[in-house]
Design an enzyme around this catalytic site. Structure first.
Site, mmCIF file in Angstrom:
data_model
loop_
_atom_site.group_PDB
_atom_site.id
_atom_site.type_symbol
_atom_site.label_atom_id
_atom_site.label_comp_id
_atom_site.label_asym_id
_atom_site.label_seq_id
_atom_site.Cartn_x
_atom_site.Cartn_y
_atom_site.Cartn_z
ATOM 1 N N GLY A 116 53.022 -8.063 39.070
ATOM 2 C CA GLY A 116 54.450 -8.421 39.362
ATOM 3 C C GLY A 116 55.066 -8.700 40.649
ATOM 4 O O GLY A 116 54.472 -8.090 41.731
ATOM 5 N N HIS A 446 37.230 41.869 45.361
ATOM 6 C CA HIS A 446 35.863 41.720 46.185
ATOM 7 C C HIS A 446 34.645 41.663 45.091
ATOM 8 O O HIS A 446 34.651 42.134 44.159
ATOM 9 C CB HIS A 446 35.686 43.190 46.921
ATOM 10 C CG HIS A 446 34.184 43.226 47.579
ATOM 11 N ND1 HIS A 446 33.858 42.715 48.789
ATOM 12 C CD2 HIS A 446 33.122 43.950 47.010
ATOM 13 C CE1 HIS A 446 32.806 42.956 48.925
ATOM 14 N NE2 HIS A 446 32.273 43.644 47.950
#
Length: 464
Positions: A116, A446
């Site tokens: 383009g 944890h």
């Protein structure tokens, strides 16, 4: 222009911001066309972010195999099948391209594959590789042409036909000795990956340190990582000329510390910067201005100098990250709907996908000092995050900058395992305006890497 086809929106380039604008506006009932020269979806899914991370992960698996004895497993240190690495990457890319094609179909946006060029205001001529052309005019036009690797004018460099990241990701053989020109994001990621895949690697950087804009402790840690992995580093090196051809024998001549140096390898990767894809697309015929670096001139709303023409992503000078291009889509979409969203003041997080990762959001110490911003610093080694010990991945550190006279988080840096994921947690807190104590006092699972934020912010010195 009697054969000109009229659209509500024409987008030149199908990169991140452009494709999301097209899909979204088409889904809202607009007639939209996207002109793309080659890569459906832009560089990220085809030749950049995702393919490189695919190859980087293969390299990480290769490194684990070489470390097998460390984990009580049989050692495996055979040669890498680079063609198979490439084919795994290609398979992923094919799937991503198909996903993009389906999104065009589902949204109703038209994908026009061709080159383009602007021939008039808001008017683009598309030339097809097999012959023929179309002329498209949009009530609104968006320029989204991205950037490409920059090959500078060092004598002999272009003639050496260096690899860029595009060709490096298509290699079917491991280079015997890869010389990487540039110590930034792309160069470092591919340097480590190729080293782990079996190549001898030398990184050549003109500045005094790798990723030289980061804090000294960061650049030192990355340099130490590379040296530990057997990557040769030549910083402060100014090239004067290049001889030979990449893929055969290439020699780089230059100076370092006042002395002449020569670096020889079999392959050369140019990764010393990028340049916007704004040349040769007729911007001047559309009244679209560019700046001294070749970026499309835009204001804080991403409007160009031409009425009803917008520019997004790297071609518009936005930070060169896919996630920033996605935010450019949100900026333009909101403004087209009558809003007033701007690019100024937004967070710009980044992650260097070496192993371990480097991630940062907000101010670095270097930037804070340059601005005269007072801060308190919290910093811990990654070994203080217990999850890293279960993974045998204790290299690195986390640090955070906090207001000297307040509790606002000014910046966060992590060099360590899963650094990018942990950064996201801090980034959300920063975006929400939460004090650092909100993270310090959160109950994280944890053992996770995010749990390290409790350790980090608990280590912050008191106000002075």
């Amino acid at each position: 222009m009697s054969n000109t086809e009229e659209y509500n929106v024409v987008v030149l380039g199908s990169g991140e911001a452009g494709k999301y604008l097209a899909w979204t506006l088409a889904s809202e009932g607009k007639r939209v066309a996207v002109v793309e020269r080659r890569y459906v979806g832009g560089s990220c899914p085809n030749i950049a972010c995702l393919p490189s991370k695919n190859v980087i992960h293969s390299a990480k698996v290769a490194s684990y195999l070489r470390r097998a004895a460390e984990f009580g497993l049989p050692a495996a240190d055979g040669p890498v099948d680079m063609a198979a690495v490439r084919d795994r990457k290609r398979k992923m890319v094919d799937g991503l391209v198909e996903m993009h094609v389906q999104k065009y179909r589902a949204s109703g946006a038209e994908l026009v594959m061709g080159s383009g060029t602007f021939i008039a205001p808001r008017t683009i001529e598309v030339v097809f590789g097999g012959g023929g052309k179309r002329t498209l005019r949009g009530e609104t036009v968006v320029v989204c042409t991205g950037s490409r690797a920059q090959i500078d004018d060092t004598p002999g460099l272009k003639e050496a036909r260096p690899l860029t990241h595009v060709e490096a990701l298509e290699l079917d053989r491991v280079p015997e000795h890869l010389v990487v020109l540039g110590g930034g994001y792309i160069g470092l990621e591919l340097a480590q990956a190729m080293r782990r895949l079996g190549s001898r690697v030398t990184v050549v950087e003109r500045n005094g340190a790798l990723i030289h804009r980061e804090d000294p402790d960061v650049t030192a840690a990355v340099g130490e990582l590379f040296r530990d992995e057997g990557i040769e580093i030549s910083t402060g090196t100014m090239l004067t000329r290049v001889e030979g051809a990449s893929g055969e024998t290439v020699r780089l001549y230059g100076t370092r510390g006042g002395a002449d140096v020569m670096i020889e390898g079999t392959h050369l990767l140019a990764a010393a910067g990028r340049t916007p894809n704004t040349d040769g697309i007729g911007l001047e015929r559309a009244g679209i201005g560019i700046d001294h670096r070749g970026h499309v001139k835009v204001n804080e709303r991403l409007q160009t100098t031409a009425p009803n023409v917008w520019a997004v992503g790297e071609c518009a000078g936005s930070p060169y990250f896919t996630h920033i291009a996605y935010d450019d889509f949100r900026v333009v979409h909101d403004n087209l709907a009558g809003g007033s969203r701007v690019t100024t003041g937004r967070q710009v997080p980044f992650c260097l996908f070496t192993d371990p990762e480097l991630a940062r959001v907000g101010l670095s110490e270097r930037a804070a000092k340059e601005r005269g911003t007072a801060y308190r610093l919290a910093k811990i080694p990654m070994g203080s995050v217990l999850r890293t010990r279960t993974l045998s991945e204790t290299r690195g550190f986390m640090k955070a900058l906090i207001q000297a006279d307040g509790d606002r988080i000014l910046g966060f840096t992590a060099f360590g395992v899963e650094a990018g994921e942990v950064m996201a947690v801090v980034q959300v807190a920063m975006a929400a305006g939460l004090p650092y104590t909100a993270l310090r006092d959160t109950v994280f699972t944890h053992p996770t890497i995010a749990e390290g934020l409790v350790v980090l912010f608990s280590a912050l010195p008191g106000r002075t």
